[in-house]
Design a protein around this motif. Sequence first.
Motif, PDB file in Angstrom:
ATOM      1  N   HIS A  45      -9.171  -9.485  -3.343  1.00 55.83           N
ATOM      2  CA  HIS A  45     -10.180  -8.635  -3.969  1.00 55.83           C
ATOM      3  C   HIS A  45      -9.923  -8.475  -5.466  1.00 55.83           C
ATOM      4  O   HIS A  45     -10.603  -7.703  -6.125  1.00 55.83           O
ATOM      5  CB  HIS A  45     -10.163  -7.249  -3.317  1.00 55.83           C
ATOM      6  CG  HIS A  45     -10.150  -7.309  -1.827  1.00 55.83           C
ATOM      7  ND1 HIS A  45     -11.281  -7.525  -1.091  1.00 55.83           N
ATOM      8  CD2 HIS A  45      -9.122  -7.233  -0.939  1.00 55.83           C
ATOM      9  CE1 HIS A  45     -10.959  -7.560   0.196  1.00 55.83           C
ATOM     10  NE2 HIS A  45      -9.656  -7.384   0.307  1.00 55.83           N
TER      11      HIS A  45
ATOM     12  N   ILE B 198       1.184   9.698   0.102  1.00 54.26           N
ATOM     13  CA  ILE B 198       0.587   9.315  -1.174  1.00 54.26           C
ATOM     14  C   ILE B 198       1.457   8.281  -1.870  1.00 54.26           C
ATOM     15  O   ILE B 198       1.264   7.973  -3.024  1.00 54.26           O
ATOM     16  CB  ILE B 198       0.381  10.543  -2.090  1.00 54.26           C
ATOM     17  CG1 ILE B 198       1.695  11.297  -2.275  1.00 54.26           C
ATOM     18  CG2 ILE B 198      -0.683  11.451  -1.515  1.00 54.26           C
ATOM     19  CD1 ILE B 198       1.650  12.315  -3.394  1.00 54.26           C
TER      20      ILE B 198
ATOM     21  N   ARG C 185       1.392   3.488  -4.226  1.00 56.65           N
ATOM     22  CA  ARG C 185       0.170   3.311  -4.995  1.00 56.65           C
ATOM     23  C   ARG C 185       0.452   2.688  -6.345  1.00 56.65           C
ATOM     24  O   ARG C 185       1.478   2.955  -6.954  1.00 56.65           O
ATOM     25  CB  ARG C 185      -0.446   4.673  -5.300  1.00 56.65           C
ATOM     26  CG  ARG C 185      -1.022   5.387  -4.135  1.00 56.65           C
ATOM     27  CD  ARG C 185      -1.449   6.725  -4.676  1.00 56.65           C
ATOM     28  NE  ARG C 185      -2.178   7.493  -3.699  1.00 56.65           N
ATOM     29  CZ  ARG C 185      -2.692   8.699  -3.972  1.00 56.65           C
ATOM     30  NH1 ARG C 185      -2.529   9.227  -5.160  1.00 56.65           N
ATOM     31  NH2 ARG C 185      -3.348   9.342  -3.053  1.00 56.65           N
TER      32      ARG C 185
ATOM     33  N   LEU D 200      -7.240  -0.472  -7.642  1.00 52.72           N
ATOM     34  CA  LEU D 200      -6.277   0.435  -7.019  1.00 52.72           C
ATOM     35  C   LEU D 200      -5.544  -0.271  -5.885  1.00 52.72           C
ATOM     36  O   LEU D 200      -6.177  -0.774  -4.961  1.00 52.72           O
ATOM     37  CB  LEU D 200      -7.000   1.670  -6.477  1.00 52.72           C
ATOM     38  CG  LEU D 200      -7.832   2.452  -7.505  1.00 52.72           C
ATOM     39  CD1 LEU D 200      -8.568   3.604  -6.828  1.00 52.72           C
ATOM     40  CD2 LEU D 200      -6.934   2.995  -8.609  1.00 52.72           C
ATOM     41  N   CYS D 201      -4.249  -0.314  -5.983  1.00 51.57           N
ATOM     42  CA  CYS D 201      -3.425  -0.871  -4.908  1.00 51.57           C
ATOM     43  C   CYS D 201      -2.893   0.295  -4.079  1.00 51.57           C
ATOM     44  O   CYS D 201      -2.216   1.166  -4.621  1.00 51.57           O
ATOM     45  CB  CYS D 201      -2.247  -1.654  -5.470  1.00 51.57           C
ATOM     46  SG  CYS D 201      -2.724  -3.085  -6.407  1.00 51.57           S
ATOM     47  N   ALA D 202      -3.193   0.290  -2.818  1.00 52.13           N
ATOM     48  CA  ALA D 202      -2.698   1.345  -1.940  1.00 52.13           C
ATOM     49  C   ALA D 202      -1.819   0.727  -0.863  1.00 52.13           C
ATOM     50  O   ALA D 202      -1.858  -0.479  -0.627  1.00 52.13           O
ATOM     51  CB  ALA D 202      -3.867   2.089  -1.310  1.00 52.13           C
TER      52      ALA D 202
ATOM     53  N   GLN E  82      -5.805  15.699  -6.560  1.00 50.65           N
ATOM     54  CA  GLN E  82      -5.019  15.057  -5.509  1.00 50.65           C
ATOM     55  C   GLN E  82      -5.927  14.493  -4.410  1.00 50.65           C
ATOM     56  O   GLN E  82      -5.750  13.364  -3.966  1.00 50.65           O
ATOM     57  CB  GLN E  82      -4.038  16.058  -4.909  1.00 50.65           C
ATOM     58  CG  GLN E  82      -3.146  15.400  -3.881  1.00 50.65           C
ATOM     59  CD  GLN E  82      -2.062  16.334  -3.380  1.00 50.65           C
ATOM     60  OE1 GLN E  82      -2.295  17.504  -3.104  1.00 50.65           O
ATOM     61  NE2 GLN E  82      -0.878  15.815  -3.262  1.00 50.65           N
TER      62      GLN E  82
ATOM     63  N   SER F  46      -7.815  11.401  -5.684  1.00 49.27           N
ATOM     64  CA  SER F  46      -7.021  10.180  -5.766  1.00 49.27           C
ATOM     65  C   SER F  46      -6.796   9.607  -4.369  1.00 49.27           C
ATOM     66  O   SER F  46      -6.846   8.397  -4.166  1.00 49.27           O
ATOM     67  CB  SER F  46      -5.720  10.392  -6.538  1.00 49.27           C
ATOM     68  OG  SER F  46      -4.721  10.923  -5.722  1.00 49.27           O
ATOM     69  N   LYS F  47      -6.594  10.483  -3.381  1.00 48.10           N
ATOM     70  CA  LYS F  47      -6.482   9.989  -2.002  1.00 48.10           C
ATOM     71  C   LYS F  47      -7.763   9.264  -1.597  1.00 48.10           C
ATOM     72  O   LYS F  47      -7.739   8.185  -1.018  1.00 48.10           O
ATOM     73  CB  LYS F  47      -6.267  11.159  -1.030  1.00 48.10           C
ATOM     74  CG  LYS F  47      -4.848  11.609  -0.867  1.00 48.10           C
ATOM     75  CD  LYS F  47      -4.799  12.624   0.291  1.00 48.10           C
ATOM     76  CE  LYS F  47      -3.602  13.519   0.172  1.00 48.10           C
ATOM     77  NZ  LYS F  47      -3.720  14.720   1.015  1.00 48.10           N
TER      78      LYS F  47
ATOM     79  N   PHE G   5      -8.083   5.852  -3.443  1.00 52.35           N
ATOM     80  CA  PHE G   5      -7.206   4.796  -2.934  1.00 52.35           C
ATOM     81  C   PHE G   5      -7.636   4.350  -1.533  1.00 52.35           C
ATOM     82  O   PHE G   5      -7.408   3.217  -1.151  1.00 52.35           O
ATOM     83  CB  PHE G   5      -5.747   5.266  -2.941  1.00 52.35           C
ATOM     84  CG  PHE G   5      -5.088   5.065  -4.271  1.00 52.35           C
ATOM     85  CD1 PHE G   5      -4.483   3.850  -4.589  1.00 52.35           C
ATOM     86  CD2 PHE G   5      -5.076   6.076  -5.217  1.00 52.35           C
ATOM     87  CE1 PHE G   5      -3.872   3.663  -5.822  1.00 52.35           C
ATOM     88  CE2 PHE G   5      -4.470   5.890  -6.456  1.00 52.35           C
ATOM     89  CZ  PHE G   5      -3.872   4.683  -6.762  1.00 52.35           C
TER      90      PHE G   5
ATOM     91  N   THR H  19     -11.269   1.735  -1.726  1.00 56.61           N
ATOM     92  CA  THR H  19     -11.435   0.643  -2.692  1.00 56.61           C
ATOM     93  C   THR H  19     -12.337  -0.485  -2.207  1.00 56.61           C
ATOM     94  O   THR H  19     -12.990  -1.116  -2.995  1.00 56.61           O
ATOM     95  CB  THR H  19     -10.074   0.049  -3.088  1.00 56.61           C
ATOM     96  OG1 THR H  19      -9.347  -0.193  -1.904  1.00 56.61           O
ATOM     97  CG2 THR H  19      -9.318   0.989  -3.975  1.00 56.61           C
ATOM     98  N   ARG H  20     -12.345  -0.784  -0.919  1.00 57.87           N
ATOM     99  CA  ARG H  20     -13.112  -1.952  -0.480  1.00 57.87           C
ATOM    100  C   ARG H  20     -14.394  -1.588   0.262  1.00 57.87           C
ATOM    101  O   ARG H  20     -14.949  -2.389   0.968  1.00 57.87           O
ATOM    102  CB  ARG H  20     -12.276  -2.839   0.439  1.00 57.87           C
ATOM    103  CG  ARG H  20     -10.842  -2.955   0.055  1.00 57.87           C
ATOM    104  CD  ARG H  20     -10.517  -4.244  -0.651  1.00 57.87           C
ATOM    105  NE  ARG H  20      -9.070  -4.307  -0.808  1.00 57.87           N
ATOM    106  CZ  ARG H  20      -8.425  -3.828  -1.870  1.00 57.87           C
ATOM    107  NH1 ARG H  20      -9.080  -3.265  -2.872  1.00 57.87           N
ATOM    108  NH2 ARG H  20      -7.109  -3.898  -1.944  1.00 57.87           N
TER     109      ARG H  20
ATOM    110  N   LEU I 124       4.364  20.407  -0.078  1.00 54.62           N
ATOM    111  CA  LEU I 124       3.081  19.736   0.079  1.00 54.62           C
ATOM    112  C   LEU I 124       2.471  19.950   1.461  1.00 54.62           C
ATOM    113  O   LEU I 124       1.263  19.869   1.636  1.00 54.62           O
ATOM    114  CB  LEU I 124       3.247  18.234  -0.174  1.00 54.62           C
ATOM    115  CG  LEU I 124       3.253  17.796  -1.640  1.00 54.62           C
ATOM    116  CD1 LEU I 124       3.504  16.304  -1.744  1.00 54.62           C
ATOM    117  CD2 LEU I 124       1.938  18.151  -2.315  1.00 54.62           C
TER     118      LEU I 124
END
Lengths: 541, 219
Positions: free
Chosen positions: A299, A488, A491, A506-508, B161, B164-165, B168, B171-172, B206
């Motif tokens: 991708h 988390i 990343r 973004l690489c997760a 936070q 961002s979760k 990520f 993305t696809r 957390l």
Amino acid sequence: MMSTDPDIPLDLHDIQGNIIKAYNREDYVTARYVLYQVTDGAKGREFLAELLPYVTTAAPWSRESAVRAGNPKPPVTLNIAFTHQGLEALELPAASLLTFPQEFVSGMVKRREILGDDGKSAPEHWDPVWLKPVHLLLWLNGPGRPNEHVLDEYHGMLVELAKKFAPGVECLSGHRGEDGAERDYQSGSALYDEDGNITAKEHFGYSDGISNPFFKGTGANPNNVIGGGKVTRESPDTVEGWEPLETGEFLLGYKDEAFEYPEAPLPPLLARNGTYLVFRKLHENVGSFESYLDETSKHFEGGKEALAAKFVGRWRNGAPLATHPTEEEANGLAARWNQAYVSMKKAEADHDDGAYATASNVYADVRKELVAFDYDQDLAGGRCPVGAHVRRVNPRGGLEFGRSGAFASRGALTNRRRILRRGLPYGICRDRSRDDGEHGNIVMMLVASIRRQFEFVQQQWMNYGNDFKLGNDKDPLLGNHSDDPDGIDGRMTIESTPGSGKPPFLCAGIPRFVETRGGAYFFVPSMTALRMISKALVDPT
Amino acid sequence: MPNEAGDAYGLTALCPIKIGDDQKCSFASLTRAYLQQMQETRADEDSPMASVPNTYLCRFFVLDNVNYQGKPAVLDSLKSPYLVFVAELHGDRDTYLEGMWKRAEPMIREVWKHCVGFGSVVTAEHFVNYIVRCQVETTLYFNGSTDDPLREQLKALYLQQEFSKFAFASTRKSAEDLQRDFRSFVARTRPHDVARPTWRAGASDLANVVVSGDESENS
């Protein structure tokens, strides 16, 4: 402001060789690392005294063709370092032992939380030898193919020599070998390409060890300050763009970047010209790395090689992203670098001094392109991601974030975190689709302060991202990413080119690519201090 | 200008502790022991100070005496030990201290009970006046905070936070899926509702960080 200090040359005969010399650059591309326990102090000191004549110093070697015999290269180098327990076993006076820094006294295992050695990197998974009472590290570097037997012969002599002092001095077994057997030594070797040529690659395929700190007094070519010194406010591709680092960042007993002597043990003669060695055996999960790259790069614009480059900040062939953002440019540089290296080596083999001088200059010019950069033209990370490995471990002037004058000097937040890197890969990766096997890197880091340099970089810059404004993100390649799929961790944000209108990539779910398999903190004394230790002459009073 | 940095306020108060003891322990040590047991028995978010509105950061300690800096400095000494109360807060001092009295009066009474003159403090107004009398200038600030109201900062941290979760994890996705999921992300996180869900004031763990549902609006 340029330094006005007098240029004081170091006594290179008094400094152990590997501190100043990167042996693999001198054709010593194989190594053995041997650990000892001393249970009889007197015998331990006798053993040390016997070894002293063979210890390799930092004095320059004369090339074979030189008229003056000078200081010829030894067939195999030998260097020695001690853990704090080792110094105690050799009966260094308590008043000296108490003056070493706390992290060195504690040792690497007890510093595991700071280092992020958790999960599969936890000491219980290390090679068993590192959980034994490690006192002494001896390391031998020798030639590569077809002369590897030379290293074997020297190691054999060492084994015989050590036997004279047993019991009292015992070689520790428990280095995990390829077949799962526990061995008496850890081996290391540069990797070879399909044609049998030595490479500077590690198992993930990156050229390694390109850039190392340049500091005062070593007698190295002053032009090598480019890329290796500390950044000034001049252009990074000029000599004026860099200044040598203070010696005291890498050797005890000299002024450091805080304008003082580094914290050092007593008496001063024990410390002077010595330093600390951080030894890490790092396994590389090649299967996870390759499959993550394969899957994620489907991708990614630019494909697999470009993604691999974004992780590290250099293309796998070594070219820096900051100045060589396209694969074509990078390949061009790598080809010229290789050609220059081959020409230089040929001239050396032919004993052609004129050709060698010419080839060396060409090589130095090409090498400059690999290191002469900073991130001022790339503050947003559109070329080299802000979280890429090389940008984390050596941010150059990048922590000013473009606010010129934010600190007293551009490198104010970097100059006290620099690390000399030595070591070699170990093992052979026989199946690139798997993580298991015995292959990785023997990483040796030389610093005047383990805590301020190595531990800080490991904790704050590799396993955390706040200094780079990257929150909790870790080094994509070396971070201790957790296995928690809902966490988390794992990343990386790959910034897009500013103004391109494209979103970041973004690489997760990055898994832990590198696992710690062993290591310890060592003190690398000067030749003087080695002699004093061997003769029980250390007197702190 | 001391004490104020935009809408952030730096409050430092040095309250003299009575010289004397309860026949077993000095008042300074009793005060320190009380402060230390608060730290020992509570999670950060359960601190009484976490319920005081607009507390960016606060700290209590007992100052036994000033440090001797070595010759040629002159040895100096305080007239008594001091309870030092340091807070960085949003808004104005007096409103903050009134809120503190309202939310944490039992703790205040315990912490300050050995301080000189505190016996006559029985109302919020008395407490404000008492602290003002003990106040010294503040010029250095905690650099980990903006000067926005705490509720907004906590909500912003929570959203950052969560977003961002979301990013990520997304993305696809196809445009349709992304839009659908983003709508449910917005519905769940309620970006315009500063009260909830949000980060719990004082939270450092957390696992217990998010305030959701109808929990008290304590910040």
